[in-house]
Design a protein around this motif. Structure first.
Motif, PDB file in Angstrom:
ATOM      1  N   THR A 196      -5.012   3.260   0.884  1.00 13.44           N
ATOM      2  CA  THR A 196      -5.945   2.462   1.685  1.00 13.44           C
ATOM      3  C   THR A 196      -6.124   1.055   1.156  1.00 13.44           C
ATOM      4  O   THR A 196      -6.065   0.081   1.916  1.00 13.44           O
ATOM      5  CB  THR A 196      -7.314   3.169   1.742  1.00 13.44           C
ATOM      6  N   LYS A 241       0.828  -1.211   0.000  1.00 15.54           N
ATOM      7  CA  LYS A 241       0.000   0.000   0.000  1.00 15.54           C
ATOM      8  C   LYS A 241       0.862   1.260   0.000  1.00 15.54           C
ATOM      9  O   LYS A 241       1.879   1.337   0.679  1.00 15.54           O
ATOM     10  CB  LYS A 241      -0.910   0.006   1.231  1.00 15.54           C
ATOM     11  N   SER A 257     -10.044   4.628  -5.824  1.00 11.97           N
ATOM     12  CA  SER A 257      -9.493   3.766  -4.782  1.00 11.97           C
ATOM     13  C   SER A 257     -10.010   2.338  -4.870  1.00 11.97           C
ATOM     14  O   SER A 257      -9.390   1.417  -4.345  1.00 11.97           O
ATOM     15  CB  SER A 257      -9.818   4.345  -3.400  1.00 11.97           C
TER      16      SER A 257
END
Length: 367
Positions: free
Chosen positions: A232, A205, A266
């Motif tokens: 995230t 990440k 995302s």
């Protein structure tokens, strides 16, 4: 008097021990100051506009850099480089994530070692992908009117309201928490960079990686790829690739370049894919003058109305090795939803759905 004599002897001893070290190290103050006037026929608010423009040719920066010879071909070096605006005197804003504050050394803050084997640099630094294309981008990524902005804005997705975040990425040009290896092997110069995500319990990440290479032979060829992962979810939210070539022919150098920026949110769902095509020619028509003609066609394949076609004509006149006078004109034909992602104008101030003419004259001085 005795105490004074002892103090002088102590100072002499310190100088004797430190003088060789100072002789082996070099520290340099450097920079660029660039300012001029920019006039445009239309703006996003409708009317024409003229303003003092900072950094028309190259960015205005100041910095410190230094190196020390460690012997055996090994050197230690450092770079500190800050970006500022001449029209206001303020530090230039960065593409860092919200809450990062004012970045003093936005462009570089790093330390490294170099030798016959290449160099390793640790810290905030330029990525190798953009460096690879300096010889093939039609205007060498000049600070105004080039695909420097298609490059940057396609790697700054938060401007478009995306939820995707990578805190190591500053417009795909500068990377934080990064380690880069660079080397030159014959006519090929290349670099490989990795930015650590620094997320507890996860090594993927928020990471970023980039590669770039340039072949500098009878012709110049360039290639690059870089990607950033979401803070995230760890999904790859930005991918950027490029190819380019340049061919010298007497006083002329012909260039062609292709850049592609792909963005996802995302959750990994695609949001944009901009292909930026460009071509141009430099003409060194006298010892002091270089004229450039360049064409840019930048389009988001996921939104056909986010599209600009641009023609740029410029001339740089070298008053000396350090001072350049420049004049440049750009003609921007923008579709109705043309955005920063397809802009060659630094602030994207062209008029969507219309044709806008820009004229920029200025002076650039390096020190």
């Amino acid at each position: 008097m005795k105490n004074l004599h002892r103090s002088l002897l102590a100072m002499a001893a310190i100088a004797a021990f430190t003088a060789p070290a100072l002789a082996d190290s070099q520290v340099q103050l450097f920079g660029i100051v660039d300012a001029g006037l920019l006039s445009q026929s239309k703006s996003r608010t409708g009317g024409s506009q003229t303003r003092v423009e900072t950094s028309g040719l190259r960015q205005s920066v100041w910095g410190l850099k230094g190196s020390e010879d460690l012997g055996g071909g090994l050197k230690a070096f450092f770079n500190l480089e800050s970006h500022f605006d001449v029209d206001t005197g303020a530090l230039h804003g960065s593409g860092d994530t919200a809450g990062s504050g004012t970045i003093m050394f936005r462009r570089q803050a790093n330390l490294g070692l170099s030798g016959d084997w290449g160099s390793v640099t640790i810290g905030r630094q330029y990525g190798p992908a953009l460096l690879a294309h300096l010889g093939t981008e039609p205007r060498a990524f000049k600070e105004q009117f080039s695909n420097l902005y298609a490059w940057a804005y396609n790697q700054l997705e938060p401007l478009a309201g995306s939820t995707a975040v990578n805190t190591n990425n500053d417009v795909g040009i500068f990377f934080k928490n990064a380690i880069q290896y660079r080397n030159t092997l014959g006519p090929v110069t290349f670099g490989v960079l990795y930015s650590l995500g620094e997320q507890a319990g996860n090594t993927s990440k928020n990471t970023a990686y980039a590669v770039g290479a340039a072949y500098n032979g009878p012709v110049v060829l360039s290639a690059s790829y870089q990607a950033m992962k979401d803070l995230t979810t760890g999904n790859r939210n930005i991918e950027h690739a490029g190819l380019g070539g340049a061919v010298p022919f007497g006083a002329f150098t012909f260039k062609i370049n292709w850049l592609q920026g792909k963005n996802s949110n995302s959750d990994g769902l695609p949001t944009s894919r901009v292909d930026a095509y460009s071509g141009g020619v430099d003409w060194k028509w006298s010892q002091a003058n270089t004229a450039t003609l360049a064409y840019y066609d930048d389009k988001d394949k996921r939104n056909s109305e986010d599209h600009t076609r641009n023609l740029v004509l410029s001339n740089d006149y070298a008053l000396s090795k350090r001072t350049t006078l420049y004049a440049q004109a750009a003609f921007v034909d923008a579709k109705s939803q043309a955005s920063l992602k397809t802009s060659i104008v630094a602030d994207g101030s062209f008029a969507p759905g219309q044709k806008t003419t820009f004229l920029n004259v200025g002076i650039n001085h390096t020190f």
